[in-house]
Design a protein around this motif. Structure first.
Motif, short mmCIF file in Angstrom:
data_model
loop_
_atom_site.label_atom_id
_atom_site.label_comp_id
_atom_site.label_asym_id
_atom_site.label_seq_id
_atom_site.Cartn_x
_atom_site.Cartn_y
_atom_site.Cartn_z
N LYS A 261 0.84 -1.18 -0.03
CA LYS A 261 0.16 -0.06 0.02
C LYS A 261 0.78 1.28 0.07
N ASP A 262 2.00 1.26 0.80
CA ASP A 262 2.95 2.52 0.75
C ASP A 262 3.33 2.71 -0.46
N THR A 265 0.69 4.08 -2.86
CA THR A 265 0.35 5.50 -2.55
C THR A 265 1.33 6.38 -3.11
N ARG A 266 2.78 6.03 -2.80
CA ARG A 266 4.03 6.98 -3.58
C ARG A 266 4.09 6.72 -4.80
N THR A 336 11.27 2.23 0.20
CA THR A 336 9.75 1.80 -0.41
C THR A 336 10.10 0.62 -1.26
#
Length: 338
Positions: A261-262, A265-266, A336
């Motif tokens: 999810k991170d 989003t990024r 990330t």
């Protein structure tokens, strides 16, 4: 492979803003063509040939390899060697060709690491596969804590003194080891030309001292994986396409990374900023890595000519405002999707 003759574009040097590697006399294109994971035996050599031809036509004069690039190890050098012989014999002096040794290449105690035995044997094998008398840059591919740095740098210096390499570089070295390598090479009368670290919006470790170190020493940077193996493109924003690196169990990326999810989003936040700049996400990611004057070139792979052309067009919009960089920092988070 097709037998049709290749004639390079007469305009190949007209639009490329070449950049100096540190304080050396060497100029490199801002986008260089790398052969990691995309020039193996599973690729059609005619397609590979067309990619190399188009790169040269666009002013890309730097081709970057390593002994173990493939798959299998050595395949990329063999492919490139045949293409160089077929299409680039008359243009050898217009090219910067680099290769590396440092990771596992053959069985037994002498096929890995940083020993003189391994490095010079590997270089000889690389030259044979490439069909060349010398490479322009020979790198040690990684730090080897088991081998004295003096031995490793002595082998690199001897590669230059013997005429098998014009310059030497290091890859994946810490700032401290970079200083040591620079000093040891200087004692042998050989400059450290360039350092090749991974650097991207999602892998920012070079900002923790390496940029300052190479700037002080006058060493250039060739950034590899500036697109984080495709994560800094639009390729994975809608899932995992078949045939991608993240598809299947043997890829260098995993579905877990892509679906994180991170990450999602990024990458979407960065894509929105790129769209506002009139760029693809890949183009903005390359320009972002190249924004530092210490970064001489960004290494990209290419599986198609359109992909290559898009990446080279990065330099049509290389500059960032302070506001853009601040917004990018909200999403460009080290670590990330690891």
């Amino acid at each position: 492979m097709s037998n049709d003759a290749y004639t390079p574009s007469a305009a190949r040097y007209d639009h490329t803003p070449y950049r100096r590697a540190g304080r050396s006399g060497v100029l490199l294109p801002p986008i260089s063509l790398g052969f990691w994971q995309n020039f193996g035996e599973d690729r059609d050599e005619t397609t590979l040939r067309r990619i190399m031809q188009r790169a040269f036509d666009l002013g890309v004069t730097h081709f970057d390899l390593a002994n173990n690039y493939g798959p299998p190890p050595g395949a990329a050098e063999s492919h490139v060697g045949r293409i160089l012989h077929r299409d680039f014999r008359a243009h050898r002096d217009e090219l910067i060709i680099s290769t590396k040794a440092g990771y596992h290449m053959w069985d037994g105690p002498y096929g890995d690491g940083g020993s003189r035995k391994y490095l010079l044997s590997s270089l000889d094998q690389s030259l044979e596969r490439l069909g060349l008398e010398y490479v322009d840059i020979f790198y040690h591919h990684r730090e080897d804590p088991e081998t004295p740095l003096q031995e490793t740098m002595g082998a690199l210096a001897d590669a230059v003194h013997s005429g098998r390499a014009l310059y030497v570089g290091i890859s994946n070295y810490s700032p401290e080891a970079t200083r040591g390598a620079h000093q040891l090479l200087a004692e042998r009368g050989v400059p450290l030309l360039i350092h090749q670290p991974s650097y991207s919006m999602f892998n920012r470790h070079v900002e923790n001292g390496l940029l300052e170190t190479v700037d002080e020493l006058g060493v250039g940077i060739a950034a590899f994986s500036p697109l984080q193996q495709g994560l800094l493109t639009n390729r994975y924003m809608s899932g995992v396409p078949a045939g991608s690196r993240a598809h299947g169990s043997n890829g260098s990326l995993t579905e877990r990374q892509v679906k994180d999810k991170d990450y999602q989003t990024r990458v979407r936040g960065l894509s929105e900023i790129a769209h506002e700049r009139g760029q693809s996400l890949a183009q903005m990611a390359l320009a972002w890595a190249l924004r530092h004057p210490q970064v001489t070139t960004a290494l990209v792979g290419a599986s198609s000519i359109p992909q290559l052309e898009q990446n080279v067009q990065t330099m049509q919009n290389p500059d960032f405002t302070a506001e853009e960089l601040e917004r990018i920092d909200e999403f460009a988070i080290d670590g990330t999707a690891r």
